[in-house]
Design a protein around this motif. Structure first.
Motif, mmCIF file in Angstrom:
data_model
loop_
_atom_site.group_PDB
_atom_site.id
_atom_site.type_symbol
_atom_site.label_atom_id
_atom_site.label_comp_id
_atom_site.label_asym_id
_atom_site.label_seq_id
_atom_site.Cartn_x
_atom_site.Cartn_y
_atom_site.Cartn_z
ATOM 1 N N GLN A 81 37.125 36.516 93.992
ATOM 2 C CA GLN A 81 37.478 35.725 92.810
ATOM 3 C C GLN A 81 36.593 34.490 92.645
ATOM 4 O O GLN A 81 36.571 33.884 91.577
ATOM 5 N N VAL A 82 35.893 34.124 93.695
ATOM 6 C CA VAL A 82 35.098 32.896 93.664
ATOM 7 C C VAL A 82 33.758 33.156 92.993
ATOM 8 O O VAL A 82 33.054 34.115 93.328
ATOM 9 N N ARG A 83 33.400 32.287 92.049
ATOM 10 C CA ARG A 83 32.148 32.419 91.319
ATOM 11 C C ARG A 83 31.386 31.093 91.334
ATOM 12 O O ARG A 83 31.983 30.018 91.328
ATOM 13 N N LYS A 84 30.070 31.202 91.320
ATOM 14 C CA LYS A 84 29.227 30.016 91.216
ATOM 15 C C LYS A 84 29.563 29.255 89.935
ATOM 16 O O LYS A 84 29.700 29.845 88.863
ATOM 17 N N GLY A 85 29.723 27.943 90.065
ATOM 18 C CA GLY A 85 30.011 27.101 88.911
ATOM 19 C C GLY A 85 31.475 26.747 88.746
ATOM 20 O O GLY A 85 31.804 25.790 88.045
ATOM 21 N N GLN A 86 32.368 27.501 89.372
ATOM 22 C CA GLN A 86 33.797 27.223 89.217
ATOM 23 C C GLN A 86 34.170 25.855 89.782
ATOM 24 O O GLN A 86 33.577 25.381 90.750
ATOM 25 N N LEU A 87 35.170 25.241 89.167
ATOM 26 C CA LEU A 87 35.780 24.052 89.740
ATOM 27 C C LEU A 87 36.921 24.504 90.635
ATOM 28 O O LEU A 87 37.722 25.365 90.254
ATOM 29 N N VAL A 88 36.984 23.927 91.815
ATOM 30 C CA VAL A 88 38.034 24.287 92.768
ATOM 31 C C VAL A 88 38.526 23.027 93.471
ATOM 32 O O VAL A 88 37.817 22.013 93.537
ATOM 33 N N TYR A 89 39.727 23.118 93.984
ATOM 34 C CA TYR A 89 40.246 22.053 94.839
ATOM 35 C C TYR A 89 40.084 22.463 96.294
ATOM 36 O O TYR A 89 40.389 23.596 96.674
ATOM 37 N N PHE A 90 39.589 21.521 97.079
ATOM 38 C CA PHE A 90 39.459 21.710 98.516
ATOM 39 C C PHE A 90 39.854 20.397 99.178
ATOM 40 O O PHE A 90 39.358 19.333 98.800
ATOM 41 N N ASN A 91 40.758 20.469 100.126
ATOM 42 C CA ASN A 91 41.278 19.251 100.772
ATOM 43 C C ASN A 91 41.776 18.241 99.741
ATOM 44 O O ASN A 91 41.525 17.031 99.852
ATOM 45 N N ASN A 92 42.422 18.751 98.701
ATOM 46 C CA ASN A 92 43.065 17.924 97.671
ATOM 47 C C ASN A 92 42.080 17.294 96.689
ATOM 48 O O ASN A 92 42.488 16.561 95.791
ATOM 49 N N GLU A 93 40.765 17.581 96.829
ATOM 50 C CA GLU A 93 39.773 16.942 95.968
ATOM 51 C C GLU A 93 39.010 17.968 95.133
ATOM 52 O O GLU A 93 38.797 19.107 95.556
ATOM 53 N N LEU A 94 38.576 17.542 93.951
ATOM 54 C CA LEU A 94 37.904 18.431 93.009
ATOM 55 C C LEU A 94 36.440 18.651 93.396
ATOM 56 O O LEU A 94 35.694 17.693 93.621
ATOM 57 N N HIS A 95 36.052 19.915 93.480
ATOM 58 C CA HIS A 95 34.693 20.305 93.841
ATOM 59 C C HIS A 95 34.149 21.307 92.825
ATOM 60 O O HIS A 95 34.905 21.901 92.050
ATOM 61 N N LYS A 96 32.831 21.506 92.881
ATOM 62 C CA LYS A 96 32.181 22.557 92.096
ATOM 63 C C LYS A 96 31.440 23.488 93.042
ATOM 64 O O LYS A 96 30.680 23.035 93.903
ATOM 65 N N VAL A 97 31.665 24.785 92.880
ATOM 66 C CA VAL A 97 30.997 25.786 93.712
ATOM 67 C C VAL A 97 29.544 25.920 93.263
ATOM 68 O O VAL A 97 29.274 26.134 92.078
ATOM 69 N N TYR A 98 28.597 25.781 94.196
ATOM 70 C CA TYR A 98 27.198 25.971 93.825
ATOM 71 C C TYR A 98 26.596 27.235 94.430
ATOM 72 O O TYR A 98 25.508 27.659 94.037
ATOM 73 N N SER A 99 27.306 27.857 95.363
ATOM 74 C CA SER A 99 26.816 29.112 95.922
ATOM 75 C C SER A 99 27.942 29.817 96.667
ATOM 76 O O SER A 99 28.856 29.171 97.180
ATOM 77 N N VAL A 100 27.859 31.142 96.709
ATOM 78 C CA VAL A 100 28.813 31.952 97.469
ATOM 79 C C VAL A 100 28.014 32.858 98.401
ATOM 80 O O VAL A 100 27.156 33.618 97.949
ATOM 81 N N LYS A 101 28.279 32.748 99.696
ATOM 82 C CA LYS A 101 27.589 33.538 100.712
ATOM 83 C C LYS A 101 28.603 34.475 101.371
ATOM 84 O O LYS A 101 29.256 34.101 102.351
ATOM 85 N N PRO A 102 28.763 35.686 100.853
ATOM 86 C CA PRO A 102 29.826 36.586 101.327
ATOM 87 C C PRO A 102 29.802 36.878 102.820
ATOM 88 O O PRO A 102 30.854 37.117 103.423
ATOM 89 N N LEU A 103 28.630 36.867 103.440
ATOM 90 C CA LEU A 103 28.536 37.231 104.853
ATOM 91 C C LEU A 103 28.717 36.044 105.793
ATOM 92 O O LEU A 103 28.813 36.229 107.009
#
Length: 226
Positions: free
Chosen positions: A5-27
């Motif tokens: 479900q994770v895509r580059k560019g998505q906004l996500v919360y991690f440790n209660n703080e707002l982040h932006k995904v810049y890369s996904v490394k499946p392995l």
């Protein structure tokens, strides 16, 4: 979230703080690479440690220490910023999900950015400086869990980042050692530690505040910069 479900560019919360995904490394063991919007600090995590957030009208958050509110009901202005949430670029344009771009000019409701992208009005929110009336603060998933001291630090974050950016040296910067009159060049940088050609090692802050080292010039500068 699940990894699929994770895509580059998505906004996500991690440790209660707002982040932006810049890369996904499946392995990778920690496959989600992201940066925190408020200060660009990079972090990696597992997919199940993040939760997705879809930005909307009147959301407010910290970006590089400054607060902005997203608006979809006002026109963009030259010199301002837009936040692209519904990217639909033409073949000559290059932008993707949740990108921040600075407006160079306005053509009707559409904009041309400083990266020479033409972005249609239906693709973006206008980033209005400050916290607009009725806005929803999304900097934290649960603001009630944030210590007052952290909120105080957030209020000073823009000034702190500005100072850090001003004092950050680059490889090729030449300094005068006022203690012995010798010159030395920055030859290596690792995290916030600078190594001079003389072998001296200093932190960014120590170099900036030092009474012994005085910046002269950079070998990377052009004649017009000197």
């Amino acid at each position: 979230m699940k990894l699929l479900q994770v895509r580059k560019g998505q906004l996500v919360y991690f440790n209660n703080e707002l982040h932006k995904v810049y890369s996904v490394k499946p392995l990778a063991k920690k496959s989600v690479l992201m940066f925190r919007l408020k200060d660009m600090e990079q972090v990696a995590s597992k997919a199940e440690q993040v939760s997705y957030y879809k930005p909307k009208h009147l959301d407010s958050f910290l970006f590089l220490g400054a607060r902005y509110t997203l608006r979809d009901d006002i026109p963009a202005e030259p010199g301002g910023y837009i936040f692209i949430t519904k990217p639909d670029p033409d073949y000559m344009d290059h932008y993707s999900l949740n990108e921040f771009e600075k407006v160079e000019s306005v053509e009707g409701k559409d904009v041309v950015t400083t990266r020479q992208n033409t972005v249609k009005f239906r693709e973006f929110f206008v980033m209005v400086p400050g916290e607009e009336p009725g806005s929803n603060d999304i900097t934290y998933f649960d603001k009630a869990k944030v210590a007052p001291e952290q909120l105080d630090e957030d209020a000073l974050l823009e000034e702190k980042l500005r100072e850090e950016n001003a004092i950050k040296p680059s490889i090729g910067d030449v300094y005068l050692n006022l203690d012995n009159g010798a010159t030395a060049m920055v030859v290596a940088i690792e995290q916030d530690i600078v190594t001079m050609g003389t072998g001296d090692k200093l932190t960014f802050h120590a170099l900036y505040k030092s009474d012994s080292w005085n910046y002269l010039y950079s070998i990377n500068s052009t004649d017009s910069d000197l």
